[in-house]
Design a protein around this motif. Structure first.
Motif, PDB file in Angstrom:
ATOM      1  N   SER A  84       0.818  -1.218   0.000  1.00 30.68           N
ATOM      2  CA  SER A  84       0.000   0.000   0.000  1.00 30.68           C
ATOM      3  C   SER A  84       0.849   1.265   0.000  1.00 30.68           C
ATOM      4  CB  SER A  84      -0.922  -0.003   1.233  1.00 30.68           C
ATOM      5  OG  SER A  84      -0.155  -0.065   2.433  1.00 30.68           O
ATOM      6  N   GLY A  85       2.192   1.105   0.206  1.00 30.67           N
ATOM      7  CA  GLY A  85       3.074   2.269   0.202  1.00 30.67           C
ATOM      8  C   GLY A  85       3.714   2.512  -1.146  1.00 30.67           C
ATOM      9  N   CYS A  86       4.525   1.532  -1.602  1.00 32.92           N
ATOM     10  CA  CYS A  86       5.250   1.714  -2.862  1.00 32.92           C
ATOM     11  C   CYS A  86       4.614   1.003  -4.031  1.00 32.92           C
ATOM     12  CB  CYS A  86       6.704   1.254  -2.691  1.00 32.92           C
ATOM     13  SG  CYS A  86       6.872  -0.533  -2.415  1.00 32.92           S
ATOM     14  N   GLY A  87       3.681   0.111  -3.787  1.00 42.71           N
ATOM     15  CA  GLY A  87       3.020  -0.603  -4.866  1.00 42.71           C
ATOM     16  C   GLY A  87       3.720  -1.858  -5.306  1.00 42.71           C
ATOM     17  N   ARG A  88       4.794  -2.275  -4.616  1.00 47.17           N
ATOM     18  CA  ARG A  88       5.516  -3.494  -5.013  1.00 47.17           C
ATOM     19  C   ARG A  88       4.641  -4.718  -4.793  1.00 47.17           C
ATOM     20  NH1 ARG A  88       8.759  -7.436  -2.709  1.00 47.17           N
ATOM     21  NH2 ARG A  88       8.427  -6.570  -0.618  1.00 47.17           N
ATOM     22  N   GLU A  89       4.756  -5.692  -5.691  1.00 48.85           N
ATOM     23  CA  GLU A  89       3.995  -6.935  -5.576  1.00 48.85           C
ATOM     24  C   GLU A  89       4.448  -7.711  -4.340  1.00 48.85           C
ATOM     25  OE1 GLU A  89       3.062 -11.012  -8.141  1.00 48.85           O
ATOM     26  OE2 GLU A  89       4.204  -9.360  -9.040  1.00 48.85           O
ATOM     27  N   LEU A  90       3.456  -8.249  -3.597  1.00 47.94           N
ATOM     28  CA  LEU A  90       3.732  -8.979  -2.370  1.00 47.94           C
ATOM     29  C   LEU A  90       3.312 -10.434  -2.526  1.00 47.94           C
ATOM     30  CD1 LEU A  90       2.448  -6.398   0.288  1.00 47.94           C
ATOM     31  CD2 LEU A  90       4.825  -6.837  -0.380  1.00 47.94           C
ATOM     32  N   GLY A  91       4.025 -11.324  -1.811  1.00 51.57           N
ATOM     33  CA  GLY A  91       3.722 -12.749  -1.840  1.00 51.57           C
ATOM     34  C   GLY A  91       3.794 -13.343  -0.453  1.00 51.57           C
ATOM     35  N   GLU A  92       3.647 -14.664  -0.387  1.00 48.50           N
ATOM     36  CA  GLU A  92       3.631 -15.357   0.895  1.00 48.50           C
ATOM     37  C   GLU A  92       4.970 -15.217   1.618  1.00 48.50           C
ATOM     38  OE1 GLU A  92       2.396 -19.768   2.692  1.00 48.50           O
ATOM     39  OE2 GLU A  92       2.277 -19.348   0.533  1.00 48.50           O
ATOM     40  N   TYR A  93       6.060 -15.080   0.867  1.00 49.17           N
ATOM     41  CA  TYR A  93       7.396 -14.958   1.479  1.00 49.17           C
ATOM     42  C   TYR A  93       7.562 -13.622   2.196  1.00 49.17           C
ATOM     43  CZ  TYR A  93       7.907 -12.581  -3.003  1.00 49.17           C
ATOM     44  OH  TYR A  93       7.702 -11.772  -4.097  1.00 49.17           O
TER      45      TYR A  93
END
Length: 311
Positions: A112-121
């Protein structure tokens, strides 16, 4: 000219008298209207008081309609204990299990800050919720293939179809049959509604004829248990017997019961001694029989009386 009636002319006096007569008539008419209105209001108040005083205890009204005039229940004196579950007693709510059958992870798609894709790791913790539900019930078709094998010696050996599989090319299995019998016998659901329930819940389009055909089959399977119940009733010291009317379709039938505190035997038959005897318990019973003095019990052999001294 001085003021007052003493100096008034005859015409003035007549005018005053006429005015007073008119006012008197108006007051009399108003009084009559007030008396009439008071009578109507008195009658209405009496009717409302009568209605408010009606309840299920003094009329044919249902208890659920009691709003006004409901008898006031006497409340027991307070024990001083707070309402609700006592401290230290186990709760009755749903508790979370340590090993769920299935786990679903819900992850944010992007930061929600930089828009980078997030995953389970990227996970650093989670909030748990457990939901109890039943899986979608549907028919599972299992094909049984009884093979024939040819040995090197030339002998052909065939494996028979398992005994639990019906002889027809396509049939319904034991679990579905058991469900239908359970709905019919234990839950008292009619045949047509049982077939509809199974079709809507499991997608198995069973027919009413198939549902009805299961009862004779189930009867043969529980015959030994019914014979045991009948024998235990006959050997009991006290037996209660009665009968009640019931309907099968548009036909009136009679349901006979023979029971104790722990055993019950039911059968359909005519309301007669011969009908009661078809249950199998009455002809052989010699204990204390409790009944409603219906004529069909009139020639029941009396129970033997033990005159021995108590030990």
């Amino acid at each position: 000219m001085s003021s007052g009636l003493g100096s008034a002319s005859r015409e003035d006096l007549l005018a005053v008298i006429g005015l007073l007569q008119w006012q008197n008539e108006e007051l009399a008419a108003a009084d009559e209207r007030l008396v009439e209105a008071n009578g109507r209001l008195t009658a209405r108040v009496a009717e409302l008081e009568r209605r408010l005083g009606r309840n299920s205890g003094n009329s044919s009204m249902l208890p659920s309609t009691d709003v006004f005039g409901r008898p006031v229940k006497k409340t027991a004196p307070s024990s001083g204990r707070k309402r609700g579950r006592e401290s230290g007693t186990p709760g009755g709510g749903l508790t979370m299990v340590a090993d769920p059958d299935r786990t679903e992870n819900h992850l944010p798609a992007a930061c929600s800050g930089c828009g980078r894709e997030l995953g389970e790791y990227d996970s650093v913790g989670f909030e748990r919720r457990q939901v109890r539900d039943i899986p979608l019930v549907t028919v599972v078709v299992t094909e049984h293939r009884a093979h024939r094998c040819r040995c090197a010696c030339g002998t052909l050996t065939a494996e028979p179809v398992p005994a639990t599989v019906a002889g027809s090319p396509s049939s319904y299995g034991p679990n579905l049959r058991a469900l239908a019998v359970y709905l019919l016998v234990f839950q008292h659901i009619p045949v047509e509604r049982t077939a509809r329930l199974i079709a809507e819940v499991t997608m198995a389009a069973v027919s009413t004829g198939w549902v009805a055909s299961l009862l004779p089959e189930a009867e043969s399977l529980v015959a030994d248990s019914v014979n045991l119940i009948r024998a235990l009733l006959v050997m009991g010291r006290i037996l209660h017997m009665d009968e009640t009317t019931t309907r099968i379709g548009a036909t009136r039938r009679w349901l006979h019961v023979a029971c104790t505190e722990s055993l019950t035997l039911l059968h359909l038959a005519a309301r007669s001694r011969a009908g009661a005897d078809t249950g199998g318990a009455l002809p052989h019973y010699r204990g204390v029989l409790v009944h409603d003095s219906l004529s069909l019990y009139a020639d029941t052999p009396p129970a033997p009386i033990n005159c021995a001294e108590p030990t």
